[in-house]
Design an enzyme around this catalytic site. Structure first.
Site, PDB file in Angstrom:
ATOM      1  N   ASP A  29      -5.447   6.236   7.539  1.00  0.00           N
ATOM      2  CA  ASP A  29      -4.185   5.809   6.912  1.00  0.00           C
ATOM      3  C   ASP A  29      -3.067   6.704   7.437  1.00  0.00           C
ATOM      4  O   ASP A  29      -3.186   7.924   7.466  1.00  0.00           O
ATOM      5  CB  ASP A  29      -4.303   5.925   5.388  1.00  0.00           C
ATOM      6  N   ILE A  30      -1.984   6.077   7.873  1.00  0.00           N
ATOM      7  CA  ILE A  30      -0.883   6.805   8.514  1.00  0.00           C
ATOM      8  C   ILE A  30      -0.071   7.620   7.508  1.00  0.00           C
ATOM      9  O   ILE A  30       0.652   8.551   7.882  1.00  0.00           O
ATOM     10  CB  ILE A  30       0.026   5.803   9.291  1.00  0.00           C
ATOM     11  N   ASN A  76     -14.214  18.417   3.735  1.00  0.00           N
ATOM     12  CA  ASN A  76     -14.533  19.197   2.540  1.00  0.00           C
ATOM     13  C   ASN A  76     -13.930  18.531   1.305  1.00  0.00           C
ATOM     14  O   ASN A  76     -12.717  18.589   1.088  1.00  0.00           O
ATOM     15  CB  ASN A  76     -13.974  20.618   2.733  1.00  0.00           C
ATOM     16  N   HIS A  93      -7.920  -4.353   2.864  1.00  0.00           N
ATOM     17  CA  HIS A  93      -8.282  -3.012   3.333  1.00  0.00           C
ATOM     18  C   HIS A  93      -8.871  -2.209   2.183  1.00  0.00           C
ATOM     19  O   HIS A  93      -8.389  -2.258   1.064  1.00  0.00           O
ATOM     20  CB  HIS A  93      -7.093  -2.284   3.962  1.00  0.00           C
ATOM     21  N   HIS A  95      -9.499   1.444   0.847  1.00  0.00           N
ATOM     22  CA  HIS A  95      -9.090   2.847   1.000  1.00  0.00           C
ATOM     23  C   HIS A  95     -10.294   3.742   0.716  1.00  0.00           C
ATOM     24  O   HIS A  95     -10.949   3.592  -0.328  1.00  0.00           O
ATOM     25  CB  HIS A  95      -8.020   3.223  -0.030  1.00  0.00           C
TER      26      HIS A  95
HETATM   27  P1  AMP Z   1      -1.706  -0.954   0.011  1.00  0.00           P
HETATM   28  O1  AMP Z   1      -1.407  -2.281   0.653  1.00  0.00           O
HETATM   29  O2  AMP Z   1      -0.836  -0.697  -1.177  1.00  0.00           O
HETATM   30  O3  AMP Z   1      -3.162  -0.800  -0.327  1.00  0.00           O
HETATM   31  O4  AMP Z   1      -1.357   0.191   1.041  1.00  0.00           O
HETATM   32  C1  AMP Z   1      -1.319  -0.029   2.425  1.00  0.00           C
HETATM   33  C2  AMP Z   1      -1.708   1.239   3.135  1.00  0.00           C
HETATM   34  O5  AMP Z   1      -1.624   1.012   4.532  1.00  0.00           O
HETATM   35  C3  AMP Z   1      -0.817   2.456   2.823  1.00  0.00           C
HETATM   36  O6  AMP Z   1      -1.625   3.526   2.365  1.00  0.00           O
HETATM   37  C4  AMP Z   1      -0.133   2.748   4.161  1.00  0.00           C
HETATM   38  O7  AMP Z   1       0.068   4.135   4.370  1.00  0.00           O
HETATM   39  C5  AMP Z   1      -1.127   2.173   5.152  1.00  0.00           C
HETATM   40  N1  AMP Z   1      -0.543   1.781   6.425  1.00  0.00           N
HETATM   41  C6  AMP Z   1       0.540   0.989   6.625  1.00  0.00           C
HETATM   42  N2  AMP Z   1       0.792   0.838   7.938  1.00  0.00           N
HETATM   43  C7  AMP Z   1      -0.165   1.554   8.588  1.00  0.00           C
HETATM   44  C8  AMP Z   1      -0.454   1.792   9.974  1.00  0.00           C
HETATM   45  N3  AMP Z   1       0.287   1.271  10.964  1.00  0.00           N
HETATM   46  N4  AMP Z   1      -1.519   2.587  10.275  1.00  0.00           N
HETATM   47  C9  AMP Z   1      -2.276   3.112   9.304  1.00  0.00           C
HETATM   48  N5  AMP Z   1      -2.049   2.917   7.978  1.00  0.00           N
HETATM   49  C10 AMP Z   1      -1.006   2.154   7.620  1.00  0.00           C
END
Ligand code: AMP
Length: 132
Positions: A29-30, A76, A93, A95
């Site tokens: 996650d970015i 850790n 997605h 998490h």
């Molecule tokens: P949510 O849709 O609320 O579950 O959150 C979407 C997640 O995707 C967030 O934690 C963002 O930080 C992450 N995100 C959005 N764009 C990117 C990207 N280009 N690369 C990696 N993570 C991303």
């Protein structure tokens, strides 16, 4: 219009890749809650996880489990929290969030990492994934 995650799958935008198979992709996650915060996505573009067929749902969970174990092996943390939200990106997605306290599970608690740190973490988890 493809989602940002479809663009990652297609290689149109970069990601810090952790693992991949024919159906799923895992990448960092970015905007992470904690070091090692990873997303697991199906390669098909569906918004709501409840719209995923049962077999694909089970396969996504098994893929995510393997990634979570790989995270636990090298980061850790007390636990790896598993959360599905999807309010921001309309592409399923999962998490995977390494946590030591409830603060780490809070999506308003963010950390910032350098590009080299992202690369280092992705490599660590990836090496663990392909050894499991
Ligand atoms: P949510 O849709 O609320 O579950 O959150 C979407 C997640 O995707 C967030 O934690 C963002 O930080 C992450 N995100 C959005 N764009 C990117 C990207 N280009 N690369 C990696 N993570 C991303």
């Amino acid at each position: 219009m493809p989602t940002i995650f479809s663009k990652i799958i297609n290689g149109d935008i970069p990601c810090y890749k952790v693992a991949e198979d024919d159906n799923f992709l895992a990448f960092l996650d970015i905007n992470p809650n904690s070091i090692g915060h990873t997303l697991c996505i199906p390669k098909i573009e569906i918004d709501d996880i409840l719209d995923l067929d049962k077999e694909s749902f089970e396969k996504l969970m098994l893929f995510s489990r393997k990634v979570a174990i790989s995270i636990k092996n090298v980061i850790n943390c007390k636990k790896v929290a598993i959360s599905i939200i999807g309010l921001e990106v309309p592409h399923i997605h999962v998490h995977l969030i390494p946590i030591n306290t409830m603060k780490d599970a809070n999506f308003s608690n963010k950390i910032s990492l350098s590009s080299s740190k992202f690369t280092e973490i992705a490599t660590l988890i990836s090496n663990s994934f392909y050894c499991v």
